[in-house]
Design an enzyme around this catalytic site. Sequence first.
Site, PDB file in Angstrom:
ATOM      1  N   GLU A 171     -27.798  12.453 -16.650  1.00  0.00           N
ATOM      2  CA  GLU A 171     -27.691  10.993 -16.716  1.00  0.00           C
ATOM      3  C   GLU A 171     -29.015  10.394 -16.266  1.00  0.00           C
ATOM      4  OE1 GLU A 171     -25.646   7.460 -14.104  1.00  0.00           O
ATOM      5  OE2 GLU A 171     -24.470   9.282 -14.380  1.00  0.00           O
ATOM      6  N   ARG A 178     -32.985   2.500 -14.055  1.00  0.00           N
ATOM      7  CA  ARG A 178     -33.476   1.850 -12.843  1.00  0.00           C
ATOM      8  C   ARG A 178     -34.990   1.716 -12.843  1.00  0.00           C
ATOM      9  NH1 ARG A 178     -29.831   5.108  -8.347  1.00  0.00           N
ATOM     10  NH2 ARG A 178     -27.796   4.704  -9.292  1.00  0.00           N
ATOM     11  N   THR A 209     -26.380   3.631 -14.996  1.00  0.00           N
ATOM     12  CA  THR A 209     -26.647   2.324 -14.392  1.00  0.00           C
ATOM     13  C   THR A 209     -26.755   1.251 -15.474  1.00  0.00           C
ATOM     14  OG1 THR A 209     -27.948   3.565 -12.756  1.00  0.00           O
ATOM     15  CG2 THR A 209     -27.863   1.200 -12.482  1.00  0.00           C
ATOM     16  N   LYS A 233     -15.750   6.730 -13.818  1.00  0.00           N
ATOM     17  CA  LYS A 233     -16.679   7.007 -12.730  1.00  0.00           C
ATOM     18  C   LYS A 233     -16.099   6.389 -11.460  1.00  0.00           C
ATOM     19  CE  LYS A 233     -21.445   6.209 -11.225  1.00  0.00           C
ATOM     20  NZ  LYS A 233     -22.830   6.010 -11.682  1.00  0.00           N
TER      21      LYS A 233
END
Length: 216
Positions: A47, A51, A75, A135
């Site tokens: 993943e 960011r 994210t 998640k």
Amino acid sequence: MPHQKKTGLLLSILEAQPVIPVIRISDLSKAAPLARALAAGGLPAIEITLRTPEALDAIRLVIDEVPEAIVGAGTILSASQFDKTAAAGARFIVSPGATIELLDAARSSDVPFLPGAATPSEIMSMREEGYSVLKFFPAEQSGGIAYLKALASPLAGIRFCPTGGVSPANAGQYLALSNVVCVGGSWVAPDDLVEKEDWDSITDLARKAAELALSA
């Protein structure tokens, strides 16, 4: 693509390895070697988090240069980010939570979505949307192993990928839970080893993480 089929695709990725490396790329030159090192240790699914400004390019680069990698995007906070990472070729998309816009984007995409949920109400809302794999974030701060264990009976049929505070010290306990499909963690690709380009050490960490499934 029907939602059930997308869930099947997601599970085929998550069930194949006990740990999904959560990685942050700020130097594009390190993206492909890092992905290769993790795959060599038995963790091909990764993943890459959005960011950093380099994240989208990193996703494209790893897809192009590391065919053995299964590249996901993490994210993801908006429909725009969802669409951009799907267009970049991400095989799965992960968010720390869920919004109406994100769910709409996921509904119209063939890319499997792993939305975040932490409270019973959030989990029930995702269940109503057709999601059975979620998640759980931030895992440790939200109650950790005991909390997930308590959810297993009243929210039967929901499986989780706990992320946030998961480490070699507690990953095995998470993986032993009946409602945990895998865990997410950054410890397999620590910043200091990436900075030093110590790919052999990262492969060793990935190999140890991949073996957690055998002991869970």
